[in-house]
Scaffold this motif. Structure first.
Motif, PDB file in Angstrom:
ATOM      1  N   ALA A 116      -3.254  -3.346  -0.617  1.00 27.68           N
ATOM      2  CA  ALA A 116      -2.271  -3.945   0.283  1.00 27.68           C
ATOM      3  C   ALA A 116      -0.893  -4.120  -0.341  1.00 27.68           C
ATOM      4  O   ALA A 116       0.047  -4.526   0.348  1.00 27.68           O
ATOM      5  CB  ALA A 116      -2.788  -5.292   0.786  1.00 27.68           C
ATOM      6  N   ILE A 117      -0.747  -3.842  -1.623  1.00 28.35           N
ATOM      7  CA  ILE A 117       0.555  -3.864  -2.278  1.00 28.35           C
ATOM      8  C   ILE A 117       0.489  -2.871  -3.438  1.00 28.35           C
ATOM      9  O   ILE A 117      -0.584  -2.622  -4.001  1.00 28.35           O
ATOM     10  CB  ILE A 117       0.922  -5.270  -2.786  1.00 28.35           C
ATOM     11  CG1 ILE A 117       2.389  -5.325  -3.240  1.00 28.35           C
ATOM     12  CG2 ILE A 117      -0.010  -5.749  -3.903  1.00 28.35           C
ATOM     13  CD1 ILE A 117       2.899  -6.755  -3.510  1.00 28.35           C
TER      14      ILE A 117
ATOM     15  N   THR B 137      -6.782  -9.867  -7.472  1.00 28.49           N
ATOM     16  CA  THR B 137      -7.600  -9.278  -6.425  1.00 28.49           C
ATOM     17  C   THR B 137      -6.723  -8.970  -5.221  1.00 28.49           C
ATOM     18  O   THR B 137      -6.189  -9.863  -4.590  1.00 28.49           O
ATOM     19  CB  THR B 137      -8.741 -10.231  -6.014  1.00 28.49           C
ATOM     20  OG1 THR B 137      -9.567 -10.486  -7.142  1.00 28.49           O
ATOM     21  CG2 THR B 137      -9.571  -9.617  -4.900  1.00 28.49           C
ATOM     22  N   VAL B 138      -6.573  -7.690  -4.927  1.00 29.61           N
ATOM     23  CA  VAL B 138      -5.683  -7.250  -3.859  1.00 29.61           C
ATOM     24  C   VAL B 138      -6.516  -6.765  -2.677  1.00 29.61           C
ATOM     25  O   VAL B 138      -7.430  -5.944  -2.861  1.00 29.61           O
ATOM     26  CB  VAL B 138      -4.762  -6.118  -4.356  1.00 29.61           C
ATOM     27  CG1 VAL B 138      -3.889  -5.585  -3.223  1.00 29.61           C
ATOM     28  CG2 VAL B 138      -3.890  -6.619  -5.511  1.00 29.61           C
ATOM     29  N   PRO B 139      -6.254  -7.256  -1.471  1.00 30.00           N
ATOM     30  CA  PRO B 139      -6.989  -6.762  -0.301  1.00 30.00           C
ATOM     31  C   PRO B 139      -6.799  -5.258  -0.131  1.00 30.00           C
ATOM     32  O   PRO B 139      -5.822  -4.675  -0.605  1.00 30.00           O
ATOM     33  CB  PRO B 139      -6.350  -7.533   0.861  1.00 30.00           C
ATOM     34  CG  PRO B 139      -5.736  -8.743   0.237  1.00 30.00           C
ATOM     35  CD  PRO B 139      -5.285  -8.310  -1.130  1.00 30.00           C
ATOM     36  N   LEU B 140      -7.743  -4.643   0.569  1.00 30.13           N
ATOM     37  CA  LEU B 140      -7.704  -3.204   0.804  1.00 30.13           C
ATOM     38  C   LEU B 140      -7.618  -2.926   2.298  1.00 30.13           C
ATOM     39  O   LEU B 140      -8.242  -3.616   3.113  1.00 30.13           O
ATOM     40  CB  LEU B 140      -8.956  -2.528   0.229  1.00 30.13           C
ATOM     41  CG  LEU B 140      -9.164  -2.659  -1.281  1.00 30.13           C
ATOM     42  CD1 LEU B 140     -10.538  -2.120  -1.665  1.00 30.13           C
ATOM     43  CD2 LEU B 140      -8.066  -1.926  -2.039  1.00 30.13           C
ATOM     44  N   LEU B 141      -6.849  -1.902   2.663  1.00 33.28           N
ATOM     45  CA  LEU B 141      -6.767  -1.434   4.036  1.00 33.28           C
ATOM     46  C   LEU B 141      -7.505  -0.102   4.120  1.00 33.28           C
ATOM     47  O   LEU B 141      -7.433   0.711   3.190  1.00 33.28           O
ATOM     48  CB  LEU B 141      -5.319  -1.241   4.481  1.00 33.28           C
ATOM     49  CG  LEU B 141      -4.466  -2.491   4.731  1.00 33.28           C
ATOM     50  CD1 LEU B 141      -4.092  -3.165   3.424  1.00 33.28           C
ATOM     51  CD2 LEU B 141      -3.215  -2.125   5.512  1.00 33.28           C
TER      52      LEU B 141
ATOM     53  N   ARG C 119      -3.277  -1.660  -8.297  1.00 28.28           N
ATOM     54  CA  ARG C 119      -4.121  -0.474  -8.231  1.00 28.28           C
ATOM     55  C   ARG C 119      -3.490   0.636  -7.391  1.00 28.28           C
ATOM     56  O   ARG C 119      -4.098   1.685  -7.207  1.00 28.28           O
ATOM     57  CB  ARG C 119      -5.504  -0.835  -7.671  1.00 28.28           C
ATOM     58  CG  ARG C 119      -6.361  -1.639  -8.651  1.00 28.28           C
ATOM     59  CD  ARG C 119      -6.639  -0.860  -9.919  1.00 28.28           C
ATOM     60  NE  ARG C 119      -7.468  -1.589 -10.884  1.00 28.28           N
ATOM     61  CZ  ARG C 119      -6.986  -2.301 -11.888  1.00 28.28           C
ATOM     62  NH1 ARG C 119      -5.668  -2.428 -12.051  1.00 28.28           N
ATOM     63  NH2 ARG C 119      -7.787  -2.916 -12.727  1.00 28.28           N
ATOM     64  N   LEU C 120      -2.294   0.415  -6.917  1.00 24.55           N
ATOM     65  CA  LEU C 120      -1.550   1.435  -6.168  1.00 24.55           C
ATOM     66  C   LEU C 120      -0.234   1.691  -6.893  1.00 24.55           C
ATOM     67  O   LEU C 120       0.538   0.763  -7.132  1.00 24.55           O
ATOM     68  CB  LEU C 120      -1.283   0.955  -4.737  1.00 24.55           C
ATOM     69  CG  LEU C 120      -0.330   1.784  -3.876  1.00 24.55           C
ATOM     70  CD1 LEU C 120      -0.868   3.211  -3.686  1.00 24.55           C
ATOM     71  CD2 LEU C 120      -0.115   1.115  -2.514  1.00 24.55           C
TER      72      LEU C 120
ATOM     73  N   LEU D  70       2.549  -8.488   8.523  1.00 25.58           N
ATOM     74  CA  LEU D  70       2.878  -7.541   9.581  1.00 25.58           C
ATOM     75  C   LEU D  70       1.935  -6.341   9.553  1.00 25.58           C
ATOM     76  O   LEU D  70       2.002  -5.470  10.419  1.00 25.58           O
ATOM     77  CB  LEU D  70       4.324  -7.046   9.437  1.00 25.58           C
ATOM     78  CG  LEU D  70       5.438  -8.060   9.677  1.00 25.58           C
ATOM     79  CD1 LEU D  70       6.786  -7.364   9.630  1.00 25.58           C
ATOM     80  CD2 LEU D  70       5.265  -8.784  11.002  1.00 25.58           C
ATOM     81  N   GLY D  71       1.083  -6.261   8.544  1.00 23.67           N
ATOM     82  CA  GLY D  71       0.173  -5.144   8.430  1.00 23.67           C
ATOM     83  C   GLY D  71       0.733  -3.977   7.652  1.00 23.67           C
ATOM     84  O   GLY D  71       0.133  -2.897   7.618  1.00 23.67           O
ATOM     85  N   ALA D  72       1.881  -4.170   7.002  1.00 22.08           N
ATOM     86  CA  ALA D  72       2.521  -3.115   6.216  1.00 22.08           C
ATOM     87  C   ALA D  72       2.166  -3.277   4.734  1.00 22.08           C
ATOM     88  O   ALA D  72       1.805  -4.361   4.284  1.00 22.08           O
ATOM     89  CB  ALA D  72       4.038  -3.155   6.405  1.00 22.08           C
ATOM     90  N   VAL D  73       2.290  -2.179   3.996  1.00 22.37           N
ATOM     91  CA  VAL D  73       1.973  -2.168   2.566  1.00 22.37           C
ATOM     92  C   VAL D  73       3.269  -2.009   1.776  1.00 22.37           C
ATOM     93  O   VAL D  73       3.841  -0.918   1.720  1.00 22.37           O
ATOM     94  CB  VAL D  73       1.010  -1.014   2.219  1.00 22.37           C
ATOM     95  CG1 VAL D  73       0.757  -0.961   0.714  1.00 22.37           C
ATOM     96  CG2 VAL D  73      -0.306  -1.169   2.980  1.00 22.37           C
TER      97      VAL D  73
END
Length: 294
Positions: free
Chosen positions: A36-37, A22-26, A62-63, A243-246
């Protein structure tokens, strides 16, 4: 040193009970969402990319990130098809190569990439490098805006753009890139660029997020990894996330892919983030003001 506290992911409640896949989404400025990755695919061949992408998607990525310049769009598309994951669940990114900049050239190149990937649309399409000497990136950006308006691309962005390049796009077209994918790692933390992105509502993506593994043995990273019972690579990827980066780390090895994905069960403490951000170093890739990629 500028410390971007406002861009950092809160660390007081790490995702302890979230399954590894489960990957967080921005949320992008256009309303679409970005995992997020992701999985980077440079410099994989078509054959390697097909296997790596299918493996990554099956375990929860998923990215997926590729580019015309990488020469593996056919393989990436095959990997998506072979994975069994529905196309609508995959955020697929590709990038326009330098030789195809210009309004009409961009439209032709996009359709070539789309055919190679075997898809009806792209989720994210980026200008790979600004190439300021040839000065075509604004016209190229206008072509990306058209592709988005026609529904062929969901989100549009850039890669390796400086603040001046970004502001020129915004001032001349009124459209802000959703993403700027830049070289970012502990040796080159890009504080000013991350701040500029935050001020403009642009998501930062990190290429070469592990810094070619050159700093994974740095004491700040080793100590943080030991404290949390994770690997140095996981520590650095978690640093990006907070840091908020992907980050989009590249790996064709299933076990390494699994390790890179599993960064949401722990959280680095503020002093650990600061020590990692303070590591000495420099960029390893090209300078966007002069680098030419064709």
């Amino acid at each position: 040193m500028v410390v971007l506290r406002l861009c950092r992911v809160p660390v007081d409640r790490p995702e302890q009970n979230v399954p590894m896949t489960t990957v967080p989404l921005l949320t992008l400025d256009d309303g679409h969402r970005l995992p997020a990755i992701g999985l980077g695919t440079y410099p994989m061949t078509d054959e390697v990319a097909a296997t790596a992408v299918a493996s990554a998607l099956r375990m929860g990525y998923r990215l997926v990130d590729t580019a015309a310049k990488y020469g593996n769009e056919v393989g990436v598309g095959r990997g998506i098809a072979d994975s069994g994951v529905p196309r609508e669940e995959v955020v697929l990114t590709s990038k326009l190569r330098g030789q195809d900049q210009g309004y009409d050239e961009t439209l032709r190149a996009f359709h070539s990439s789309r055919r190679d990937l075997g898809v009806d649309y792209l989720d994210l399409y980026l200008i790979h490098w600004p190439l300021p000497r040839i000065d075509k990136f604004v016209d190229t950006w206008r072509a990306l805006i058209r592709l988005r308006e026609e529904g062929l691309v969901r989100s549009i962005g850039v890669s390796n753009f400086t603040v001046d390049h970004l502001d020129r796009l915004i001032s001349e077209t009124g459209v802000t890139p959703a993403v700027n994918q830049i070289e970012l790692h502990p040796a080159f933390p890009q504080e000013q660029m991350r701040l500029a992105h935050a001020e403009r509502g642009i998501i930062t993506q990190s290429w070469s997020p592990l810094g070619r593994a050159r700093l994974l043995d740095a004491p700040a990273i080793i100590e943080a990894a030991g404290h949390h019972g994770v690997t140095p690579a996981q520590t650095v990827l978690r640093w990006h996330h907070q840091l908020g980066a992907v980050p989009i780390p590249k790996s064709a090895d299933p076990e390494r892919q699994r390790e890179n994905l599993d960064i949401f069960r722990f959280a680095l403490h503020e002093p650990e983030l600061d020590r990692i951000s303070a590591l000495a170093g420099s960029r390893y890739g090209g300078d966007p003001d002069v680098h030419e990629e064709f």
